[in-house]
Scaffold this motif. Structure first.
Motif, PDB file in Angstrom:
ATOM      1  N   SER A 162      76.226  91.333  81.310  1.00 34.61           N
ATOM      2  CA  SER A 162      76.459  92.348  82.324  1.00 34.61           C
ATOM      3  C   SER A 162      75.478  92.088  83.453  1.00 34.61           C
ATOM      4  CB  SER A 162      76.282  93.758  81.771  1.00 34.61           C
ATOM      5  OG  SER A 162      75.004  93.891  81.201  1.00 34.61           O
ATOM      6  N   SER A 163      75.727  92.692  84.598  1.00 30.16           N
ATOM      7  CA  SER A 163      74.846  92.490  85.748  1.00 30.16           C
ATOM      8  C   SER A 163      74.385  93.830  86.282  1.00 30.16           C
ATOM      9  CB  SER A 163      75.579  91.715  86.844  1.00 30.16           C
ATOM     10  OG  SER A 163      76.716  92.428  87.282  1.00 30.16           O
ATOM     11  N   GLY A 164      73.297  93.786  87.033  1.00 30.02           N
ATOM     12  CA  GLY A 164      72.785  94.992  87.666  1.00 30.02           C
ATOM     13  C   GLY A 164      72.132  95.963  86.707  1.00 30.02           C
ATOM     14  N   ASP A 165      71.800  95.493  85.512  1.00 30.66           N
ATOM     15  CA  ASP A 165      71.214  96.411  84.544  1.00 30.66           C
ATOM     16  C   ASP A 165      69.782  96.034  84.192  1.00 30.66           C
ATOM     17  OD1 ASP A 165      72.795  94.992  81.534  1.00 30.66           O
ATOM     18  OD2 ASP A 165      71.812  94.066  83.258  1.00 30.66           O
ATOM     19  N   THR A 166      69.121  95.292  85.062  1.00 33.15           N
ATOM     20  CA  THR A 166      67.724  94.927  84.828  1.00 33.15           C
ATOM     21  C   THR A 166      66.850  95.584  85.881  1.00 33.15           C
ATOM     22  OG1 THR A 166      67.959  92.936  86.184  1.00 33.15           O
ATOM     23  CG2 THR A 166      68.346  92.707  83.814  1.00 33.15           C
ATOM     24  N   GLY A 167      65.554  95.715  85.573  1.00 38.12           N
ATOM     25  CA  GLY A 167      64.635  96.283  86.553  1.00 38.12           C
ATOM     26  C   GLY A 167      63.259  96.462  85.956  1.00 38.12           C
ATOM     27  N   ALA A 168      62.257  96.472  86.845  1.00 29.44           N
ATOM     28  CA  ALA A 168      60.873  96.666  86.416  1.00 29.44           C
ATOM     29  C   ALA A 168      60.631  98.133  86.091  1.00 29.44           C
ATOM     30  CB  ALA A 168      59.924  96.207  87.524  1.00 29.44           C
ATOM     31  N   ALA A 169      59.634  98.360  85.237  1.00 31.91           N
ATOM     32  CA  ALA A 169      59.212  99.733  84.957  1.00 31.91           C
ATOM     33  C   ALA A 169      58.432 100.263  86.152  1.00 31.91           C
ATOM     34  CB  ALA A 169      58.352  99.771  83.703  1.00 31.91           C
ATOM     35  N   ARG A 170      58.517 101.556  86.374  1.00 31.53           N
ATOM     36  CA  ARG A 170      57.763 102.187  87.463  1.00 31.53           C
ATOM     37  C   ARG A 170      56.956 103.340  86.886  1.00 31.53           C
ATOM     38  NH1 ARG A 170      61.652 103.799  90.663  1.00 31.53           N
ATOM     39  NH2 ARG A 170      61.385 106.060  90.597  1.00 31.53           N
ATOM     40  N   PHE A 171      55.678 103.343  87.220  1.00 31.37           N
ATOM     41  CA  PHE A 171      54.761 104.399  86.793  1.00 31.37           C
ATOM     42  C   PHE A 171      54.135 105.041  88.028  1.00 31.37           C
ATOM     43  CE2 PHE A 171      54.417 103.522  82.235  1.00 31.37           C
ATOM     44  CZ  PHE A 171      54.864 102.217  82.149  1.00 31.37           C
TER      45      PHE A 171
END
Lengths: 165, 169
Positions: A53-62
């Motif tokens: 699948s695509s568009g389902d990744t990302g960095a964590a944000r705190f």
């Protein structure tokens, strides 16, 4: 005669809030093992992994926040210590996941080694709540004996304000 | 008397972020039977073709080609059959080669060209290049094609192992 009672300011409060997860998305493993990395900027690299699948990744944000407890507008310069503990290895459904090589976009820092004390500065704060948001990326190594699983790996984070000027 | 501002006190906080991933079951394909054009023959001096469709019951013969299979024989044409396993309810893509070769059962039989390979899956019958896994993560697809038979080809039963690739959509 009325006496004016002195106003009592609330106790300052420090918080760290996870706002988004570190997302590696959905994928299959080409053979028995592979890895996928998401940078603090969201860039994805991988080996032995087939994304399904695509568009389902990302960095964590705190977000680190310091509430001074009053509406004063005096300038505050904060020094905060940040420590990330080693994420545990997780196993589910024949799949093992290990999260390593944590990275961040905090100024002056790239890697976040488990147990390493990192210094975060919040300067020239003139609002009630002083805050800084940062991102965390990492590398996920996975092995599988043929099955599939949903992995959720905790990332423990501690912050301590050591100086308020 | 003026209230003195509260002196700022250092504080600490602990939280737990989360890293997430969804590892899907690998996609595998198993060839269950070859593409079988059955026992065929061509009239002397003639050439022809045999089309075995992935979903049709009977083969189509053109030119000088004809079936040479007796009604009681086990030599009738049939499409290649593949079993696919993977993550339940996911769709996948089927990649077929542009060409393939069929060989006869008898030693020395020539290699014959197969073109126009086409697939049909049980899970996605309307598509010719994709399939859909059921709730148990299974699907089956059939592959047919067109066999070209040059003049002078000896009668024989001609079959082909078709190399396929399947990948998640």
């Amino acid at each position: 005669m009325l006496l004016a009672l002195p106003a009592r300011a609330a106790t300052p409060e420090t918080t760290i809030t996870p706002q988004t997860e570190l997302r590696f998305g959905s994928f299959a493993i080409s053979s028995s093992s592979g890895w996928i990395r998401v940078s603090p900027q969201g860039a994805v690299t991988q080996s032995g992994i087939v994304k399904v699948s695509s568009g389902d990744t990302g960095a964590a944000r705190f977000t680190i926040a310091y509430d001074r407890g009053n509406n004063g507008q005096n300038r505050l310069d904060l020094t905060i210590l940040l420590v990330i503990s080693a994420p545990p290895v997780v196993q589910s459904g024949g799949v093992t996941g290990r999260l390593t090589s944590l990275q961040t976009d905090l100024p002056g820092l790239t890697q976040l080694l488990p147990g390493q004390v990192a210094t975060v500065q919040i300067t020239n704060c003139r609002t009630r709540v002083c805050s800084r948001t940062f991102h965390v990326g990492g590398r996920l190594d996975v092995t599988s004996n043929g099955g599939g699983a949903v992995l959720a790996i905790p990332i423990p984070v501690d912050v301590t304000v050591i100086s308020v000027r | 008397m003026l209230a003195s501002p509260a002196s700022a006190q250092p504080g600490s906080s602990t939280a737990q972020g989360t890293a997430t991933a969804s590892v899907v079951e690998p996609l595998t394909v198993l060839a269950q039977s070859p593409l079988d054009f059955g026992t065929i023959a061509v009239a002397a001096g003639g050439e022809g073709t045999v089309i075995v469709g992935p979903a049709s019951v009977a083969a189509q013969y053109s030119g000088a080609a004809r079936s040479a299979c007796a009604a009681t024989g086990h030599c009738f044409p049939s499409p290649a059959r593949f079993l696919v396993r993977g993550e339940a309810l996911r769709s996948y893509r089927i990649e077929l080669p542009a060409f393939a070769s069929a060989r006869g059962d008898r030693p020395g039989s020539p290699s014959l060209a197969i073109t126009d390979l086409i697939s049909v899956s049980a899970g996605s019958p309307a598509s010719t290049d994709s399939g859909a896994l059921d709730s148990e993560g299974r699907d089956q697809f059939l592959v047919g094609g067109t066999l070209s038979i040059p003049a002078g080809t000896p009668p024989d039963r001609y079959t082909a192992e078709i190399a396929v690739t399947v990948t998640y959509n």
